[in-house]
Design a protein around this motif. Sequence first.
Motif, PDB file in Angstrom:
ATOM      1  N   VAL A   4       0.863  -1.191   0.000  1.00  0.00           N
ATOM      2  CA  VAL A   4       0.000   0.000   0.000  1.00  0.00           C
ATOM      3  C   VAL A   4       0.895   1.235   0.000  1.00  0.00           C
ATOM      4  N   PHE A   5       0.448   2.258  -0.724  1.00  0.00           N
ATOM      5  CA  PHE A   5       1.227   3.492  -0.843  1.00  0.00           C
ATOM      6  C   PHE A   5       0.438   4.649  -0.229  1.00  0.00           C
ATOM      7  N   PRO A   6       0.475   4.814   1.078  1.00  0.00           N
ATOM      8  CA  PRO A   6      -0.306   5.892   1.703  1.00  0.00           C
ATOM      9  C   PRO A   6       0.270   7.260   1.352  1.00  0.00           C
ATOM     10  N   GLU A   7      -0.588   8.272   1.431  1.00  0.00           N
ATOM     11  CA  GLU A   7      -0.146   9.642   1.137  1.00  0.00           C
ATOM     12  C   GLU A   7      -0.329  10.590   2.321  1.00  0.00           C
ATOM     13  N   THR A   8      -1.057  10.151   3.333  1.00  0.00           N
ATOM     14  CA  THR A   8      -1.297  11.027   4.487  1.00  0.00           C
ATOM     15  C   THR A   8      -1.245  10.207   5.781  1.00  0.00           C
ATOM     16  N   THR A   9      -1.066  10.925   6.865  1.00  0.00           N
ATOM     17  CA  THR A   9      -1.104  10.285   8.175  1.00  0.00           C
ATOM     18  C   THR A   9      -2.481   9.653   8.416  1.00  0.00           C
ATOM     19  N   ALA A  10      -3.526  10.352   7.981  1.00  0.00           N
ATOM     20  CA  ALA A  10      -4.878   9.813   8.185  1.00  0.00           C
ATOM     21  C   ALA A  10      -5.032   8.478   7.457  1.00  0.00           C
ATOM     22  N   GLU A  11      -4.474   8.366   6.265  1.00  0.00           N
ATOM     23  CA  GLU A  11      -4.530   7.079   5.565  1.00  0.00           C
ATOM     24  C   GLU A  11      -3.761   5.996   6.332  1.00  0.00           C
ATOM     25  N   VAL A  12      -2.605   6.358   6.838  1.00  0.00           N
ATOM     26  CA  VAL A  12      -1.835   5.376   7.606  1.00  0.00           C
ATOM     27  C   VAL A  12      -2.657   4.923   8.821  1.00  0.00           C
ATOM     28  N   GLN A  13      -3.297   5.880   9.483  1.00  0.00           N
ATOM     29  CA  GLN A  13      -4.115   5.529  10.652  1.00  0.00           C
ATOM     30  C   GLN A  13      -5.218   4.535  10.271  1.00  0.00           C
ATOM     31  N   ALA A  14      -5.874   4.816   9.143  1.00  0.00           N
ATOM     32  CA  ALA A  14      -6.971   3.938   8.717  1.00  0.00           C
ATOM     33  C   ALA A  14      -6.444   2.545   8.346  1.00  0.00           C
ATOM     34  N   ILE A  15      -5.301   2.509   7.683  1.00  0.00           N
ATOM     35  CA  ILE A  15      -4.724   1.214   7.290  1.00  0.00           C
ATOM     36  C   ILE A  15      -4.332   0.411   8.537  1.00  0.00           C
ATOM     37  N   VAL A  16      -3.706   1.107   9.486  1.00  0.00           N
ATOM     38  CA  VAL A  16      -3.274   0.418  10.709  1.00  0.00           C
ATOM     39  C   VAL A  16      -4.500  -0.104  11.474  1.00  0.00           C
ATOM     40  N   ALA A  17      -5.541   0.725  11.551  1.00  0.00           N
ATOM     41  CA  ALA A  17      -6.753   0.278  12.246  1.00  0.00           C
ATOM     42  C   ALA A  17      -7.347  -0.945  11.551  1.00  0.00           C
ATOM     43  N   LEU A  18      -7.329  -0.942  10.238  1.00  0.00           N
ATOM     44  CA  LEU A  18      -7.828  -2.091   9.477  1.00  0.00           C
ATOM     45  C   LEU A  18      -6.990  -3.344   9.762  1.00  0.00           C
ATOM     46  N   CYS A  19      -5.673  -3.172   9.734  1.00  0.00           N
ATOM     47  CA  CYS A  19      -4.787  -4.317   9.988  1.00  0.00           C
ATOM     48  C   CYS A  19      -4.981  -4.842  11.403  1.00  0.00           C
ATOM     49  N   ARG A  20      -5.221  -3.943  12.333  1.00  0.00           N
ATOM     50  CA  ARG A  20      -5.475  -4.377  13.697  1.00  0.00           C
ATOM     51  C   ARG A  20      -6.761  -5.215  13.739  1.00  0.00           C
ATOM     52  N   GLU A  21      -7.771  -4.725  13.024  1.00  0.00           N
ATOM     53  CA  GLU A  21      -9.048  -5.438  12.984  1.00  0.00           C
ATOM     54  C   GLU A  21      -8.884  -6.820  12.345  1.00  0.00           C
ATOM     55  N   LEU A  22      -8.131  -6.863  11.245  1.00  0.00           N
ATOM     56  CA  LEU A  22      -7.976  -8.126  10.501  1.00  0.00           C
ATOM     57  C   LEU A  22      -6.791  -8.948  11.001  1.00  0.00           C
ATOM     58  N   ASN A  23      -6.082  -8.414  11.993  1.00  0.00           N
ATOM     59  CA  ASN A  23      -4.914  -9.116  12.537  1.00  0.00           C
ATOM     60  C   ASN A  23      -3.842  -9.356  11.466  1.00  0.00           C
ATOM     61  N   LEU A  24      -3.585  -8.339  10.668  1.00  0.00           N
ATOM     62  CA  LEU A  24      -2.594  -8.454   9.595  1.00  0.00           C
ATOM     63  C   LEU A  24      -1.279  -7.794  10.000  1.00  0.00           C
ATOM     64  N   PRO A  25      -0.148  -8.434   9.714  1.00  0.00           N
ATOM     65  CA  PRO A  25       1.141  -7.780   9.964  1.00  0.00           C
ATOM     66  C   PRO A  25       1.302  -6.532   9.092  1.00  0.00           C
ATOM     67  N   ILE A  26       1.968  -5.525   9.654  1.00  0.00           N
ATOM     68  CA  ILE A  26       2.269  -4.284   8.932  1.00  0.00           C
ATOM     69  C   ILE A  26       3.787  -4.143   8.891  1.00  0.00           C
ATOM     70  N   VAL A  27       4.327  -3.930   7.696  1.00  0.00           N
ATOM     71  CA  VAL A  27       5.762  -3.728   7.564  1.00  0.00           C
ATOM     72  C   VAL A  27       6.010  -2.372   6.892  1.00  0.00           C
TER      73      VAL A  27
END
Lengths: 479, 479
Positions: free
Chosen positions: A58-81
């Motif tokens: 994923v290629f985020p462009e804003t902090t808000a996008e990163v926040q949303a992606i991280v929240a999603l990964c937390r929900e889906l239990n996905l590793p973030i690198v």
Amino acid sequence: MSNQTPIDGVPGDGRSLSITMARLAAIVGDRATSAPGVRSDHGRSEAYHAASPPDVVVFPETTAEVQAIVALCRELNLPIVPFGAGTSLEGNAAALHGGVCLDMGRMNKVIEVHPEDMDVRVQPGVTRKQLNAYLRDTGLFFPIDPGADASIGGMTSTRASGTMAVRYGTMKDNVLSLEVVLPDGRAIRTAQRARKSAAGYDLTRLFTGAEGTLGVITEITLKLHPQPEAISSAVCAFPDLQAAVNTAIALIQSGVPVARVELLDAVMMRGMNLHSKLGLPEVPHLFFEFHGSQAYVGEQAETAQAIAADFGGQGFQWATSPEERSRLWHARENTLYAGLALRPGAKAMITDVCVPISRLAECLDATSADIAESGLIAPVVGHVGDGNFHLLVLIKPDDGEELQRAKAFNDRLIRRAIALEGTCTGEHGVGVGKMDFLPLELGDAVDVMRLLKEAIDPASIMNPGKIFRARPPVEGDAS
Amino acid sequence: MSNQTPIDGVPGDGRSLSITMARLAAIVGDRATSAPGVRSDHGRSEAYHAASPPDVVVFPETTAEVQAIVALCRELNLPIVPFGAGTSLEGNAAALHGGVCLDMGRMNKVIEVHPEDMDVRVQPGVTRKQLNAYLRDTGLFFPIDPGADASIGGMTSTRASGTMAVRYGTMKDNVLSLEVVLPDGRAIRTAQRARKSAAGYDLTRLFTGAEGTLGVITEITLKLHPQPEAISSAVCAFPDLQAAVNTAIALIQSGVPVARVELLDAVMMRGMNLHSKLGLPEVPHLFFEFHGSQAYVGEQAETAQAIAADFGGQGFQWATSPEERSRLWHARENTLYAGLALRPGAKAMITDVCVPISRLAECLDATSADIAESGLIAPVVGHVGDGNFHLLVLIKPDDGEELQRAKAFNDRLIRRAIALEGTCTGEHGVGVGKMDFLPLELGDAVDVMRLLKEAIDPASIMNPGKIFRARPPVEGDAS
């Protein structure tokens, strides 16, 4: 999950890759992809470690996008690198457990420069060369130079340093404040922009060097330094490594604020002669750089020359013209290629120990003997002012036996450095490559690190399997 | 627990003070006491905060003793308050919940100096003056100078800095490694002795500035610096604060590595004339100090003089003789007494904000107006190179109304500094005095600090009630 089963491997409560992709698309549109080429590009590194591609990039462009992606990964239990310029050397950004790679490359804005405060706020995807090009007309510069054109986010995450750390410090000394997205999706700022503060725990330093295992860095405020009025360089040959090291020790003790003092051994000089046509004698050398006023730079070089002479240094050459300086430091910057020139077709396993400078000559001598016994070709380049040195262990990529021999050599090198009160990594970070040496070096302190990890990232979604063997986020198989 | 009921107040599962004392005596012999005089000495500070004596004071002599004491306190659920030289200013070592004060004063050995590595290993009770006296013949010195002859352990715990931070950094930049006794009684070492490392989370910086809330520091390895070949000082008068601040900004931007640059306002100059007979005009001044070679020190002073002249500085006086220098800096060191000379019988409430230097003049001007409106006497002294300044708000100890007025002024000052991207504490730490401003300054980042506290000290026995309102360790009343 193996590289062969990327789709099955997407973790997260049995949801399929397509659901994950749809949820990501709702956040970033078409800036999420599972295309094999992109995944594979993000699983490689410059190092010898095996590739570990993520499932999605994923290629985020804003902090808000990163926040949303991280929240999603937390929900889906996905590793973030989190992923910067891909120049790390210890598998620091390998997607060991698959999951979502956050390529921060599009968050590459210089947000604001404060010339009076000598600081700058940047997004993590800005590279150090991009930053210095941006700063050129401000009279300021950012001195940390790890060699590669790394991203500021990556440099922060690995606590990078390089050739000018002896004068200007490492990333630890030059990060004023961070914006970090926590594993729960909240964004925090670790400090205000004041030059110093005693306000609570030093979270800035906690996230600097955490290799993305505690959160995603989305903004960095850096200290800048005045561009020196004058720069001069010098080069000097020495009869042996001990003489070169003693010169560096005496120079620093003399109070000369040397900007760079790099050690190159005889083997490396041979490679540099081959690659950069330096025409210098193939014996140990020190390369110096001095920053300051015109007069002061001259004084520093004279002091260095006198000290070098005391230790048998010969052929001290002093260069002030930009062309001469650039020739010397261009050659130094290309030591990787100089090393590879010694053995065409080889790949370099780059070691990274750091010892107290009083133990450096001893460590280098024992290591030279070990290289000779091991039958390896391994030129040395060292940030000698810090006691940090690298060997480029030149190995044939397909020779498994040689790789094992090189690994065994590196293992002995690290144990030797630790026994000499040194560290398994001066500047490349732990990643996966140094994970097993951390307890050897720091004992129970690693338990404290693990407590911090579990407190901040209880689901272990942030770059799992780096620094220490964190439990993987997936219930099932993660092999 | 109140000061009136010290014995009932000893927490810990209903065990009595005598049992606690017997258990402590088994560890340290007669070096544990509940004598009222000793307790009271350890409950006072140099600040205006109310006294909070501990129930017991223990004087450990070894790390093993500290481990045993901490393990005992963990077992008995007793608060532990590490205590250095007692010079902290924000109630950092107040025993708010009673318990056991660990006076580290007997652990005051310089363990080893490594001249080639320019580092030293000390016990926490060593004071900075004691250390520099010890180092005198090594050619090295320890530059952090917070004014008071604080202990190295205390300076580490509060992330102290002072007049030379502009050149040499703060404690954060000068601590190489720590030995810490954790709340569970284990001792860890946070780093090896190598000059730099990228080996995992930066625990050294986590415990530096933690104010004893995460563990007890039992050994500190410090970076040292070469004693400068030459030192020169200078003093210059300015028409207003803005001109003095602009001079400091331009000086630092010019690349001059000024060792000290201290701002004193007109009121403070009046106090210094009274106390130290300086005979200088009662207008804003900068005091400078330069370190380097003989030639370079001269060059730095000349650059400073030219820059000061550009901003209307007058009467630039340059002193190289030790006597002249010492007269100037002795006066600077005694600003507390100079301030008190302005109002005999008063006590000083010492403020401690730090803002980006570009906002400093603005912050100082608004603060001057506020002082005038408040009807307070409050001379200013500032580490202007860092944007950190102190006001000595001179209050009559028994005048409750004036104390409230001073507190309200400090409250506005802190909010003003935070609004200008500054911090509520540049160098004194949070203690109890800044606790309520921390969330205002750092928002959710304080939640992360709390997570770390709970992870490392789940029973909250380590200096409870400092930095943030940690839940007290006692089940019952701790008021």
